[in-house]
Design an enzyme around this catalytic site. Structure first.
Site, PDB file in Angstrom:
ATOM      1  N   LYS A  49       0.797  -1.223   0.000  1.00 49.31           N
ATOM      2  CA  LYS A  49       0.000   0.000   0.000  1.00 49.31           C
ATOM      3  C   LYS A  49       0.835   1.280   0.000  1.00 49.31           C
ATOM      4  O   LYS A  49       0.371   2.331  -0.452  1.00 49.31           O
ATOM      5  CB  LYS A  49      -0.933   0.008   1.211  1.00 49.31           C
ATOM      6  CG  LYS A  49      -2.097  -0.968   1.132  1.00 49.31           C
ATOM      7  CD  LYS A  49      -3.161  -0.502   0.178  1.00 49.31           C
ATOM      8  CE  LYS A  49      -4.432  -1.324   0.301  1.00 49.31           C
ATOM      9  NZ  LYS A  49      -5.492  -0.844  -0.607  1.00 49.31           N
ATOM     10  N   SER A 300       0.744  -9.784  -0.621  1.00 50.53           N
ATOM     11  CA  SER A 300       0.537  -8.341  -0.568  1.00 50.53           C
ATOM     12  C   SER A 300       0.847  -7.679   0.762  1.00 50.53           C
ATOM     13  O   SER A 300       1.100  -6.480   0.819  1.00 50.53           O
ATOM     14  CB  SER A 300      -0.905  -8.012  -0.969  1.00 50.53           C
ATOM     15  OG  SER A 300      -1.818  -8.657  -0.107  1.00 50.53           O
TER      16      SER A 300
END
Length: 399
Positions: A49, A300
């Site tokens: 992110k 992720s």
């Protein structure tokens, strides 16, 4: 909305800011496929992110920066925005659902952001963030439905192609769709022959349902261990990009996610959160066609809530056949427990819990039930133990 030059520009801005997470070979994840992991769980802030958040903030005008930024997040986007804002010397306010893991809340505060906890789930935090944006003039940094954020996430696709030109399939976690939109656009723009697959949690299949019905769907509720991709409704930008550039999106169960977390811990010494493990789960359980292919699974994030880690591991052990619980109907007489233990021990099972129940209206007075939990090697080993107990004359009531 997006061009390849946008992603290359983002890569230039992020150079020296984000960590280049090198691919890790993981041959045991699926022996029928040549699997590699893209470990964004090792990224600064523990998640991909940072890429989209930092790039978005870096492109703001001086006027926008003067008002500060606001964002909403299940946790990882919050940390990316907080670090990005701090690096650019501006104020950041983050709205998080009040059920967000404490570790993510505290990490966000440590990066210098002001945290606003909102009752409900991500979508409730999103609504509150928009209200505060309108009230105070903050610049809103969307976690997935922003072209600049998507461009930042797309830099992962360029890194995969640079490091592994022979890649044939890339598997990507999907929540709101910002990550897979950027990665799929980057990869398909350069190598349209590479397959790009998305993975959602079965308890939060918003993009799956949207693509199935050809329009954006809002789920009434979501529930999954993968809190980072627990999103009720995808964005219009991400929906359009997924529809055009993603080959397929599948779902995995919480048990499969737990098994993937366990596999990465044991085999690759990597800690992944639920959302970070869904791509690996899809490869492990053949949810997408990766047999014989050079496959990259995007891990992720690694910001798992340590308070649920033991439960996740236990679920992973059960799903992988490493933990087996059985209830046996026994004739209540001296030595019978020792006999059962001898059978299981001889067959290689390791008993870790015993519950002996005499008082039950469902069994004869001279009988008892024995609940055993044991460590096993795999599902084949469990079948061997079941067969051994049956051959020894024991009746298995439940397992």
């Amino acid at each position: 909305m997006l061009s390849l030059s946008d992603i290359y520009r983002a890569a230039h801005v992020l150079k020296g800011v984000v960590r280049h997470t090198e691919l890790i070979a993981a041959p045991k994840i699926n022996p029928e496929s040549n699997v590699y992991l893209k470990p964004e769980c090792l990224q600064h802030t523990g998640s991909f992110k940072l890429r989209g958040a930092y790039y978005k903030i870096s492109q703001l005008s001086d006027e926008e920066k003067s008002h500060g930024v606001i964002a909403c997040s299940a946790g990882n986007h919050a940390q990316g925005v907080a670090l990005g804002a701090k690096a650019n010397g501006i104020k950041a306010i983050i709205c998080l659902p009040e059920g967000a893991p404490i570790s993510k809340v505290e990490a966000t505060k440590k990066y210098g952001a002001e945290v606003c906890l909102v009752p409900g789930v991500y979508d409730d935090a999103y609504k509150r963030a928009l209200e505060m944006r309108d009230e105070h003039g903050y610049t809103f940094v969307h976690p997935f439905n922003d072209p600049l954020v998507i461009a930042g996430q797309g830099t992962i696709g360029l890194e995969i192609l640079d490091e592994m030109p022979e890649v044939e399939a890339v598997i990507v976690p999907v929540g709101g769709g910002g990550l897979i939109s950027g990665v799929a656009y980057a990869i398909k723009s350069v190598r349209p022959d590479v397959k790009v697959y998305g993975v959602q949690a079965a308890g939060a299949p918003s993009m799956v349902e949207s693509l199935k019905h050809g329009k954006i769907e809002c789920l009434p509720s979501v529930s999954t261990v993968a809190d980072g991709i627990s999103v009720k409704e995808p964005g219009d930008n991400t929906f359009a990009l997924c529809k055009e550039y993603v080959d397929d999106i599948v779902t995995v169960s919480d048990d499969e996610i737990s098994a993937a977390i366990l596999a990465m811990m044991e085999q690759e010494k990597l800690v992944a959160e639920g959302a970070g493990a869904v791509a690996v789960a899809a490869a492990m359980f053949n949810k997408v066609p990766v047999k014989g292919r050079n496959t990259v699974c995007l891990v992720s994030g690694g910001n798992i809530d340590v308070t649920i880690l033991s439960r996740v591991i236990n679920r992973g052990l059960i799903k992988s056949g490493r933990n087996y619980a059985v209830t046996i109907d026994l004739f209540d007489k001296p030595g019978v427990l020792a006999d059962v233990s001898e059978v299981i021990g001889r067959l290689g099972g390791n008993i870790i819990s015993v519950t002996h129940e005499r008082i039950s209206v469902d069994t004869p007075i001279t009988s008892c039930s024995l609940r055993l939990v044991m460590e096993t090697r795999n599902h084949e080993h469990i079948e061997i133990i079941k067969k051994g107990l049956a051959e020894a004359g024991y009746q298995v009531l439940a397992s």
